[in-house]
Design a protein around this motif. Sequence first.
Motif: not given
Length: 246
Positions: A177, A244-246, A147, A174, A152-153, A237, A198, A150
């Motif tokens: 991904n 899970v958000p990119w 995560s 990243t 986004t996170q 992902f 993740d 990510s």
Amino acid sequence: MSEDLKGKVALITGANKGIGYEIARQLGSRGATVLIASRDIGRGEEAANQLRLNKIDARSVQLDVIAQKTIDSTVQQIESEFGKLDILVNNAGILAEGDRLPPSQVEIETLRQTYETNVFGVFAVTKALLPLLKKSRAGRIVNLSSSLGSLTQNSDPNFEFANFKFLAYNSSKTAVNAITVLLAAELKDTPIKVNATDPGFTATDINQHQGYRTVEQGAIAAVKLATLPDDGFSGGFFDENGVVPW
């Protein structure tokens, strides 16, 4: 022991301990032949022996993801013994001590060292083993991400791990991904599925065992993605709860 994976061959990098070992154990307990890939052949053999005590067909292979010679040797070994590879789990990764500084203070060498293992290593292993995965009826590639990779996170101040701004490690995940998405797109018309996972904040050497999740929990999503059905998703992902958000 369940035998729904009987006849399948799985290679897991960095599998002599931690999440990699647990992924191998779970796949092996379902009937797969598991190849314990590790830099140290002695530690790999110890791990394989432990799995064999549980009636799992485990073999040890010496593979250092940053040493092309060992990658090529592993490819030759799998080609000779099995003629194919069904599952590849890119689990090996590092978090360098020098990465625990504020991003602007991280040395360029820390970035290079981290990318060498976490990004270039993932690509080198995948590229070399892809011809064998194409010989499988249903090849699966699982890339261990985080995560922390990510965007986004990382951009969310309320993210649980908002204070974990490891420049090299986070950005390397990243990049993993991105490799996942691009490779999945290339292989969309083949039976091969490529996904990132993740494992969550799992207690392993990489975090001095401070994680609150067990390796059994950390392996759940990876094993699910390694055993996707023919109509399963590719290029995503996931953790065990979903996307899970990119």
